[in-house]
Design a protein around this motif. Structure first.
Motif, short mmCIF file in Angstrom:
data_model
loop_
_atom_site.label_atom_id
_atom_site.label_comp_id
_atom_site.label_asym_id
_atom_site.label_seq_id
_atom_site.Cartn_x
_atom_site.Cartn_y
_atom_site.Cartn_z
N SER A 1 0.72 -1.42 -0.12
CA SER A 1 0.17 0.00 -0.03
C SER A 1 0.83 1.34 0.16
N THR B 1 -0.45 4.04 1.33
CA THR B 1 -0.80 4.59 2.46
C THR B 1 -0.75 3.83 3.63
N GLU B 2 -0.41 4.64 4.74
CA GLU B 2 -0.31 3.90 5.95
C GLU B 2 -1.84 3.51 6.71
N THR B 3 -2.68 4.05 6.34
CA THR B 3 -4.06 3.81 6.67
C THR B 3 -4.53 2.32 6.15
N SER C 1 2.27 -1.28 9.35
CA SER C 1 2.51 -0.06 8.86
C SER C 1 3.17 -0.33 7.41
N ASP D 1 -6.86 7.61 -1.33
CA ASP D 1 -7.36 6.81 -0.33
C ASP D 1 -8.61 7.42 0.33
N TRP E 1 -9.67 7.32 3.29
CA TRP E 1 -9.21 7.68 4.55
C TRP E 1 -8.48 8.73 4.41
N GLU E 2 -7.30 8.82 3.65
CA GLU E 2 -6.19 9.96 3.99
C GLU E 2 -6.50 11.08 2.62
N GLY E 3 -7.40 10.64 1.67
CA GLY E 3 -7.72 11.48 0.60
C GLY E 3 -6.55 11.51 -0.46
N VAL F 1 -3.11 11.18 -2.58
CA VAL F 1 -1.90 10.49 -2.15
C VAL F 1 -0.88 11.30 -2.98
N GLN G 1 5.17 10.12 -2.45
CA GLN G 1 4.92 9.19 -1.56
C GLN G 1 4.79 7.79 -2.14
#
Length: 308
Positions: free
Chosen positions: A109, A111-113, A122, A154, A156-158, A160, A164
């Motif tokens: 992934s 993203t972390e979430t 993680s 993402d 949850w995070e919007g 990206v 990253q």
């Protein structure tokens, strides 16, 4: 009518994910025999690279708890270098190797979430978990693909950041993967974003000869994103027969790009895929009957009335 366009390849590889990604989110368990017949029909239609299943704990994705049984049912057809299976960790690899498969994929992934929701780790911990998996697979002469999900957005995070995504992709490829698949898991990517990410990956040393694209069609952008990726050098496109699939850990992730829709696009552009579209449509009509609902593929809806 065939009307070729400049800057496009003569041929692409379709990386078929219908048997794994396409079915993993089904609420009713699909019998192993039906899955095996689905794969056989896709092979007969001309699809060569087919991701057949995933060796994950049954508690994670009950739909795929019959991975060993499916490989056994398919026999030699499942034990080719063009029949990858997804493995999350070394135990999954152990089971895949015991089943005799010749290619695997790991699923990371950006993203972390999502990394925490999908793998309970993680991003760094997930990459550390994949490291021995990839090494052991390569030591056993297996072909290895690395997926990176949430490359464009993402839930949850919007949005990206591209940097990253590139960082995670590079760290995954540094483990020794043969191919990278960049995933638009919730289907929010657009053409300009695709180009920017491909250029950034190239600047990092990951050329399009190593990249596959995996687009979801949540906002109807999968084909346009695919076309721009092809114009920028990508030659491997993930797709799901009948447009089946989604992500069980991201509710906003609707179906994958339908393989039939991709083949129709390519046929009109003079791009060879090796796929018999009539046979593939018939396969999707058959599978839709098994699942008890019509295929979301536009091409299947247009041509499926004459398919058996």
């Amino acid at each position: 009518m065939v009307e070729p366009a400049a800057g496009l390849p003569d041929r692409i590889t379709i990386y078929e994910v219908g048997a794994r990604d396409g079915l993993q989110n089904e609420k009713s368990v699909v019998p192993t025999g039906v899955k095996a017949e689905f794969v056989r029909r896709m092979i007969d239609a001309g699809l060569d690279t087919i991701e057949t299943t995933s060796f994950v704990p049954p508690s994670w994705i009950p739909q795929l708890s019959d991975a060993t049984e499916l490989v056994d049912a398919l026999g030699q057809e499942a034990r080719r270098a063009t029949r990858p299976v997804l493995v999350p960790n070394e135990r999954g690899l152990d089971n895949a190797l015991a089943a005799g498969v010749k290619a695997i994929a790991v699923f990371g992934s950006a993203t972390e979430t999502f990394a925490n929701k999908n793998l309970n780790r993680s991003v760094a911990q997930a990459l550390a978990m994949f490291a021995p998996v990839v090494k052991r697979a390569k030591d056993d002469d297996l072909w290895v693909r690395g997926y990176v999900s949430m490359c464009f957005g993402d839930p949850w995070e919007g949005p990206v950041p591209v940097d990253q995504v590139v960082d995670v992709c590079a760290r995954l490829m540094d483990l020794g993967c043969d191919q990278l698949s960049i995933g638009d898991t919730i289907g929010v990517g657009t053409a300009g974003h695709v180009v920017r990410l491909l250029e950034a990956l190239n600047d990092k040393g990951i050329g399009t000869d190593k990249i596959g694209v995996h687009f979801h069609d949540t906002y109807g952008q999968a084909l346009s994103n695919t076309l721009v990726a092809l114009q920028h050098g990508v030659r491997v496109v993930d797709a799901s027969t009948g447009g089946l699939g989604g992500c069980p850990y991201a509710r906003s992730a609707t179906g994958n790009l339908a393989t039939e829709d991709l083949v129709w696009l390519c046929r009109g552009l003079g791009i060879e895929t090796g796929v018999d579209l009539d046979k593939l449509v018939a396969t999707s009509v058959w599978m839709a009957h098994q699942l008890g609902r019509p295929s979301p593929s536009r091409v299947v809806k247009a041509l499926g009335g004459s398919a058996g």
